[in-house]
Write a protein that holds these residues in place. Sequence first.
Motif, PDB file in Angstrom:
ATOM      1  N   PRO A 141       8.469  -4.335  -4.568  1.00 23.74           N
ATOM      2  CA  PRO A 141       8.947  -3.009  -3.983  1.00 23.74           C
ATOM      3  C   PRO A 141       8.824  -3.183  -2.296  1.00 23.74           C
ATOM      4  CG  PRO A 141       7.039  -2.518  -5.057  1.00 23.74           C
ATOM      5  CD  PRO A 141       7.524  -3.951  -5.473  1.00 23.74           C
ATOM      6  N   ALA A 142       9.540  -2.506  -1.695  1.00 23.68           N
ATOM      7  CA  ALA A 142       9.364  -2.627  -0.060  1.00 23.68           C
ATOM      8  C   ALA A 142       7.835  -2.331   0.341  1.00 23.68           C
ATOM      9  CB  ALA A 142      10.148  -1.381   0.518  1.00 23.68           C
TER      10      ALA A 142
ATOM     11  N   PHE B 204       5.044   0.556   0.041  1.00 24.36           N
ATOM     12  CA  PHE B 204       5.057   1.308  -1.447  1.00 24.36           C
ATOM     13  C   PHE B 204       3.812   1.554  -1.860  1.00 24.36           C
ATOM     14  CE2 PHE B 204       5.276   1.485  -6.137  1.00 24.36           C
ATOM     15  CZ  PHE B 204       6.143   2.302  -6.117  1.00 24.36           C
ATOM     16  N   TYR B 205       2.741   0.754  -1.823  1.00 22.41           N
ATOM     17  CA  TYR B 205       1.331   0.822  -2.649  1.00 22.41           C
ATOM     18  C   TYR B 205       0.652   1.987  -1.922  1.00 22.41           C
ATOM     19  CZ  TYR B 205      -3.430   0.181  -3.520  1.00 22.41           C
ATOM     20  OH  TYR B 205      -4.595   0.246  -3.857  1.00 22.41           O
TER      21      TYR B 205
ATOM     22  N   ARG C 251       2.020   4.508   0.169  1.00 22.63           N
ATOM     23  CA  ARG C 251       2.765   5.704  -0.379  1.00 22.63           C
ATOM     24  C   ARG C 251       2.359   6.358  -1.565  1.00 22.63           C
ATOM     25  NH1 ARG C 251       7.126   3.626   1.682  1.00 22.63           N
ATOM     26  NH2 ARG C 251       8.264   3.226  -0.248  1.00 22.63           N
ATOM     27  N   VAL C 252       2.323   5.735  -2.652  1.00 20.64           N
ATOM     28  CA  VAL C 252       1.994   6.088  -3.619  1.00 20.64           C
ATOM     29  C   VAL C 252       0.544   6.787  -3.905  1.00 20.64           C
ATOM     30  CG1 VAL C 252       1.652   5.758  -6.103  1.00 20.64           C
ATOM     31  CG2 VAL C 252       3.516   4.753  -5.011  1.00 20.64           C
ATOM     32  N   MET C 253      -0.397   5.726  -3.382  1.00 21.72           N
ATOM     33  CA  MET C 253      -1.883   6.254  -3.077  1.00 21.72           C
ATOM     34  C   MET C 253      -2.129   7.450  -2.532  1.00 21.72           C
ATOM     35  SD  MET C 253      -3.277   4.375  -5.139  1.00 21.72           S
ATOM     36  CE  MET C 253      -4.954   4.773  -4.932  1.00 21.72           C
TER      37      MET C 253
ATOM     38  N   GLN D 176       0.269  10.037  -1.809  1.00 26.06           N
ATOM     39  CA  GLN D 176       0.651  10.939  -2.488  1.00 26.06           C
ATOM     40  C   GLN D 176      -0.391  11.335  -3.744  1.00 26.06           C
ATOM     41  OE1 GLN D 176       4.321  10.754  -4.577  1.00 26.06           O
ATOM     42  NE2 GLN D 176       4.551  12.904  -4.837  1.00 26.06           N
TER      43      GLN D 176
END
Lengths: 196, 325
Positions: free
Chosen positions: B165-166, B169-170, B172-174, B176
């Motif tokens: 993934p771009a 990504f990591y 952003r997920v964490m 959120q």
Amino acid sequence: MDYAELSDKELASLAGQRRQAAFGELLRRYQRPIFSLVFRMVRDRSLAEDLAQEAFIRAFGAIGSYDPRYKFSSWIFKIANNHTIDHLRKRKLDTVSIHGSPHARTAREEEETRIVVESGGESPQEYVEHKELGSQIEHAIGKLRPEYRTAILLRHVEGYPYDEIAEIMELPLGTVKTYLHRARSELKEHLAHLAQ
Amino acid sequence: MLDNDDFSTGFPAEMNRHLTAQQIQALLDGQLSDGEFADAQEHVVFCARCHADLEAWQLLYAELGGLAEIGPSSDFAARVLEHLPPQEEAVSWRQRVRSWIAVRGRGAMEHLSPVRLQDYIEGLVPARQVARIEAHLSGCTACRSDVAAWQGLFEGLGTLQSMEPAEGFYERVMAQHRVLQLIEAWEPAAARISAFARVKRLMPRTRRAWAAVAGLAMPPLTIGSVLLFEVFSNPALTPAYLASFLSWKVAELGTALGSALMDGVVESAAAFQVYAVVDFLSGSPLIALAGAVVFAALSASAAWILYANLFHSRRTEHPYAQASI
Ligand SMILES: [Zn+2]
Ligand SMILES: [Zn+2]
């Protein structure tokens, strides 16, 4: 504690206790395979990132419902796949669909005989995606229906055995075998067509 | 039905020699040398009788399969078959098996199905059947080229790589995920309990708390009572007078507000709409009163929600409350 040393199940149990580092390690392990699956399913990088992110958020939010008798990989792939298929189904409503065979007796038969015409044309963004998924085999995979695509990707990209694919897709083993056989037959035909 | 014994000529002499039971077993057990295997394979491809025999043996093997280690030796199976007395029953059993095999055998002799070929390439076919498939392949160019096409497909599928993934990504997920956990922890615990329990929860629980509430409530209550007494002890003021006075005051307020707005931002369409509403309200004091009541109720509930969130959920049984803040 070195989280990288722990098994998926140990991490899932720590995540159940709200340990952020456990979530982080699980994400690190699965972001690539999950993203790959979703990306090849929807063939749109930014959409795939959104869907993969949503899938992880869902999974992490429901970590308490993970049953450690099953593989963690199956569980997270199941969530991501269901989420992606849901999205594709919703999007399908936006595409023009020629109804299935009038002789179809069941919804499934109708589904199988239906032809979906996606809106043609290629946006600049799609062009970039096609460069990434541009090989003939990727193109052929893109033509498969979603269930076949999932089965093929899990088998040939992730290398999962048939029984685990059955678990992820929540299907009987025999159905998974049939999906894979039919999917590969379609791929072979499609590639033979392209080669001509 | 194949006429097994009427073996036609037209084959090289050595190919006319049928396979013995020993040879077939050796073949199935993988004990033939490469040369012997090739010869046997070549013969079986063209000889319907030996093909049928081989099928019968395979069936026997398959049936004995699970018992292979502890079961009778293959020799035993040989004796069973060789010494079957030519009784009616036994013969018919044998014939039934043979005809069944002949039908299936012919199918197998025709061509290998796509399913079979795929399983063969993936290595999912049992070892015993591999010999049969390879026997067919050695004699069938159509199936051989089909196998090559399938192998090409499997190789193509094997080249597929998983994709990254771009960047970010990591993170952003964490991020959120953390925000959601925070919200979950702060989510009013009250949402899960009944309305009655909620009211009960807001009631003072100790005598001291009751005293504090009473103390706080005393000044406004006293002032209110005195005012009411003063107002209604005046004989000129009846409740009807008071009501009309109040509605007149509200209307006046509305009008004042309206004209103020008119003076200020009359040019804007939105302001004009607001003015229209206020104008309408000032014309009907009861609606204005109802509006005020609704507004007060909303304010009160907003204040309550604030209160419940800020002070109440912290010490509840909510499982995430302690863990993540
Ligand atoms: Zn023979
Ligand atoms: Zn063939």
